[in-house]
Design a protein around this motif. Structure first.
Motif, PDB file in Angstrom:
ATOM      1  N   PHE A  92      10.665 -68.733 -81.135  1.00 38.19           N
ATOM      2  CA  PHE A  92      11.020 -67.996 -82.350  1.00 38.19           C
ATOM      3  C   PHE A  92       9.808 -67.861 -83.260  1.00 38.19           C
ATOM      4  O   PHE A  92       9.552 -66.791 -83.831  1.00 38.19           O
ATOM      5  CB  PHE A  92      12.164 -68.697 -83.100  1.00 38.19           C
TER       6      PHE A  92
ATOM      7  N   PHE B  44       7.733 -65.283 -81.884  1.00 38.15           N
ATOM      8  CA  PHE B  44       8.385 -63.980 -82.076  1.00 38.15           C
ATOM      9  C   PHE B  44       8.112 -63.440 -83.479  1.00 38.15           C
ATOM     10  O   PHE B  44       7.695 -62.291 -83.655  1.00 38.15           O
ATOM     11  CB  PHE B  44       9.893 -64.110 -81.837  1.00 38.15           C
TER      12      PHE B  44
ATOM     13  N   GLU C 295       4.626 -62.349 -84.056  1.00 39.16           N
ATOM     14  CA  GLU C 295       4.370 -61.023 -83.486  1.00 39.16           C
ATOM     15  C   GLU C 295       4.931 -59.941 -84.406  1.00 39.16           C
ATOM     16  O   GLU C 295       4.297 -58.893 -84.606  1.00 39.16           O
ATOM     17  CB  GLU C 295       4.986 -60.942 -82.096  1.00 39.16           C
ATOM     18  N   GLN C 296       6.125 -60.203 -84.989  1.00 43.15           N
ATOM     19  CA  GLN C 296       6.714 -59.237 -85.922  1.00 43.15           C
ATOM     20  C   GLN C 296       5.795 -59.031 -87.128  1.00 43.15           C
ATOM     21  O   GLN C 296       5.744 -57.957 -87.703  1.00 43.15           O
ATOM     22  CB  GLN C 296       8.085 -59.740 -86.415  1.00 43.15           C
TER      23      GLN C 296
ATOM     24  N   ARG D 153      16.206 -61.338 -78.233  1.00 43.44           N
ATOM     25  CA  ARG D 153      15.123 -60.537 -78.805  1.00 43.44           C
ATOM     26  C   ARG D 153      13.933 -60.503 -77.849  1.00 43.44           C
ATOM     27  O   ARG D 153      13.658 -61.497 -77.185  1.00 43.44           O
ATOM     28  CB  ARG D 153      14.652 -61.131 -80.138  1.00 43.44           C
ATOM     29  N   THR D 154      13.269 -59.397 -77.833  1.00 38.96           N
ATOM     30  CA  THR D 154      12.043 -59.300 -77.029  1.00 38.96           C
ATOM     31  C   THR D 154      10.949 -58.681 -77.882  1.00 38.96           C
ATOM     32  O   THR D 154      11.225 -58.087 -78.932  1.00 38.96           O
ATOM     33  CB  THR D 154      12.248 -58.413 -75.781  1.00 38.96           C
ATOM     34  N   ILE D 155       9.727 -58.834 -77.434  1.00 38.99           N
ATOM     35  CA  ILE D 155       8.614 -58.207 -78.146  1.00 38.99           C
ATOM     36  C   ILE D 155       7.926 -57.217 -77.210  1.00 38.99           C
ATOM     37  O   ILE D 155       8.066 -57.297 -75.987  1.00 38.99           O
ATOM     38  CB  ILE D 155       7.584 -59.237 -78.655  1.00 38.99           C
TER      39      ILE D 155
ATOM     40  N   LEU E 203       6.608 -65.506 -74.079  1.00 35.48           N
ATOM     41  CA  LEU E 203       7.279 -64.482 -74.874  1.00 35.48           C
ATOM     42  C   LEU E 203       6.965 -63.046 -74.435  1.00 35.48           C
ATOM     43  O   LEU E 203       7.887 -62.221 -74.372  1.00 35.48           O
ATOM     44  CB  LEU E 203       6.952 -64.680 -76.361  1.00 35.48           C
TER      45      LEU E 203
ATOM     46  N   TYR F 189      12.412 -63.272 -73.060  1.00 36.78           N
ATOM     47  CA  TYR F 189      13.161 -62.974 -74.277  1.00 36.78           C
ATOM     48  C   TYR F 189      13.361 -64.277 -75.039  1.00 36.78           C
ATOM     49  O   TYR F 189      13.075 -65.355 -74.524  1.00 36.78           O
ATOM     50  CB  TYR F 189      14.531 -62.365 -73.920  1.00 36.78           C
ATOM     51  N   VAL F 190      13.845 -64.161 -76.265  1.00 38.29           N
ATOM     52  CA  VAL F 190      14.132 -65.370 -77.027  1.00 38.29           C
ATOM     53  C   VAL F 190      15.509 -65.264 -77.653  1.00 38.29           C
ATOM     54  O   VAL F 190      15.908 -64.219 -78.154  1.00 38.29           O
ATOM     55  CB  VAL F 190      13.043 -65.650 -78.097  1.00 38.29           C
TER      56      VAL F 190
END
Lengths: 289, 250
Positions: A51, A54, A57-58, A121-123, A210, A214-215
């Motif tokens: 997370f 994640f 990255e966001q 969620r994925t990136i 990641l 996915y997370v």
């Protein structure tokens, strides 16, 4: 029968997956080897790290850059968790330590669930669908990177344990706690450093996982089940065992996926687990009973 | 407690004692093992604490080195009160305990074991001190790359003492160094203790081997039921008829 190139490709793919298993397993076996407990919070820490990667990255930081911040951060968090929560709460009883880490894992998972929901969620990273061409097989770039990062991490960890005083102190405490205390090693500090190193390894694993995974709040569990198999196979507490066991399990999973169908890939892992328990319960590199 | 009368060196007074223990009470949970121990060790002495199994010898050592917390009483080392300190701080002060059963690191090499001896103290002199230990124990030099767990019992005892010396002790506590050694090696062990002492090392020797310990001790105490039942100069105690009675519990 499959053509040899396909089998070789499956083996190489298995090694790439296995590298991440190895990294997660080394962290688990390191903590077991020194603290003599199975850390039930292992999966939850991996999830939390994913997370963290994640959201990094966001915020615009690639996981491969974020790892340089997240690994130290998780070292500090792991150190603090052992030194100020798990250690004091367990009063020197191993069974208490188990329960405290179990409680910690429930706490972390549910906090993540409450905060972010159960969505997957994925990136998207620029290299997410890049490949490395070996001539007879295309390898996904994120997993080649994961393999390389694992190799670097394992080398650094080996150097730390073999060459530095801190590493020697960790190995000393693992085998001879009283002897270690009497040369002036602070055992509680070494426990916390070890736990911190385990958490840092998980943060590194999270950052390389990641881009191709996915997370969600329970994602770590899948890896911990595999890691547990790897640790038993490699020998409880043996870091080289966890490395080789992780790579081996990756290959087994890949090959059984090839021969029995993708959905049965994990079948091979559990067959190996049962065989290991039956034939060599001390594991490949385990201590003499 | 009376001053240690007739100390052969006779050059120190109570105030100068390196180790000074008063009214020490310690044990495990509810079980009291030490019930009021008074002990002085002056610079350059060999002080022996004798007694059979289970009288509290190891508990005394573990309390001095901070592994067990004292329930009551005071421990001073080099003028500093240490009974509330944890083992790392006590090692840093120079009180080094070579434990019973050696407690070496079995899956590390002889050299690594010695290196860890200077983990807390003497790190700057590590390389020079390893050479000194190798000069004292040539066998360890031969086996420096070997895993400590594969050494013989006598070699492991040498390693445990060598590891203790790496911390540049101001006081070296030896807990049953002759235990489990062949008679010939026991002789060598006591000769070594005399040799270390002659080079200026202060030693607290905790032993079951009564006569050999008394032969080399400046002063000695016999521990029984958590208290010193007999105390005196080594050579006097060796001739004391009370010794046999006390020691054998008759």
């Amino acid at each position: 029968m499959f053509a040899p190139e396909i089998v070789i490709a499956a083996v190489i793919n298995g090694l790439l997956t296995g590298a991440v298993y190895a990294l997660v397993s080394v962290a688990l076996t390191l903590v077991y080897g020194v603290l003599h407990i199975i850390n039930f919070a292992h999966g939850a820490i991996l999830t939390a790290a994913m997370f963290a990667a994640f959201f990094a990255e966001q915020a615009g930081v690639d996981p491969l850059i974020a790892v340089f911040g997240l690994a130290p951060l998780f070292f500090v968090l792991g150190y603090g968790a052992q030194r100020y929560i798990i250690g004091p709460a367990s009063h020197g009883e191993d069974s208490n330590t188990l329960l405290v880490t179990l409680g910690l894992s429930i706490l972390i998972e549910n906090a993540l669930l409450a905060a972010f929901g159960s969505d997957t969620r994925t990136i998207d990273v620029p290299y997410g669908f890049s490949t490395v061409d070996l001539g007879f097989v295309f390898l996904p770039a994120p997993r080649v990177i994961a393999f390389a990062v694992t190799c670097v991490t394992a080398t650094l960890l080996w150097a730390l344990l073999k060459k530095t005083d801190t590493g020697k102190a960790i190995r000393a405490v693992a085998k001879e706690k009283l002897g270690a205390a009497l040369v002036g090693i602070d055992v509680a500090h070494v426990y916390a450093v070890t736990f911190g190193l385990g958490a840092a390894c998980l943060a590194i694993a999270a950052c390389v996982l990641l881009p191709s995974y996915y997370v969600q709040p329970r994602v770590g569990d899948a890896y911990v089940f595999v890691a547990f198999t790897v640790v038993v196979l490699g020998g409880m507490g043996s870091a080289p065992g966890a490395m080789i066991g992780g790579l081996f399990i990756g290959v087994v999973e890949s090959l059984s996926g090839l021969y029995f169908g993708e959905s049965l890939g994990q079948l091979g892992i559990f067959v190996i687990f049962i065989l290991a328990l039956l034939v060599r319960p001390t594991g490949l590199f385990g201590a003499r009973a | 407690m009376a001053p240690p009368n007739g100390s052969p060196r006779g050059t120190w007074r109570m105030a100068e004692a390196l180790l000074s223990v008063r009214g020490l009470v310690a044990g495990y949970g509810e079980t009291e093992v030490l019930r009021g121990v008074d002990l002085e060790v002056g610079p350059g002495e060999i002080v022996a604490v004798l007694g059979s199994n289970g009288v509290g010898k190891t508990t005394l050592n573990k309390t001095l080195s901070g592994v067990i917390r004292a329930a009551a009483g005071e421990i001073y080392f080099g003028g500093q009160r240490i009974d509330h300190l944890a083992p790392p701080a006590i090692v840093a002060a120079g009180l080094i305990h070579v434990p019973e059963a050696r407690r070496i690191f079995p899956d590390m090499s002889v050299r690594e074991n010695l290196e860890l001896g200077s983990y807390r103290r003497g790190k700057a002199e590590r390389a020079a001190n390893i050479e000194k230990v190798f000069d004292t124990f040539p066998r360890l030099r031969e086996r420096r790359a070997q895993l400590a767990g594969t050494l013989s019992g006598g070699e492991q005892q040498m390693l445990a003492i060598g590891r203790g010396l790496m911390g540049q002790p101001r006081l070296l506590i030896l807990d049953e160094p002759s235990l489990g050694l062949s008679p010939l090696l026991v002789e060598e062990m006591f000769a070594l203790i005399v040799h270390l002492n002659a080079e200026g090392m202060t030693i607290l020797l905790v032993e079951q081997n009564v006569m050999q310990s008394l032969a080399i001790a400046t002063r000695a105490h016999v521990l029984e039921n958590g208290r010193f039942a007999l105390s005196g100069r080594g050579e006097d105690l060796a001739r004391d008829p009370e010794l046999e009675k006390t020691y054998l519990g008759m």
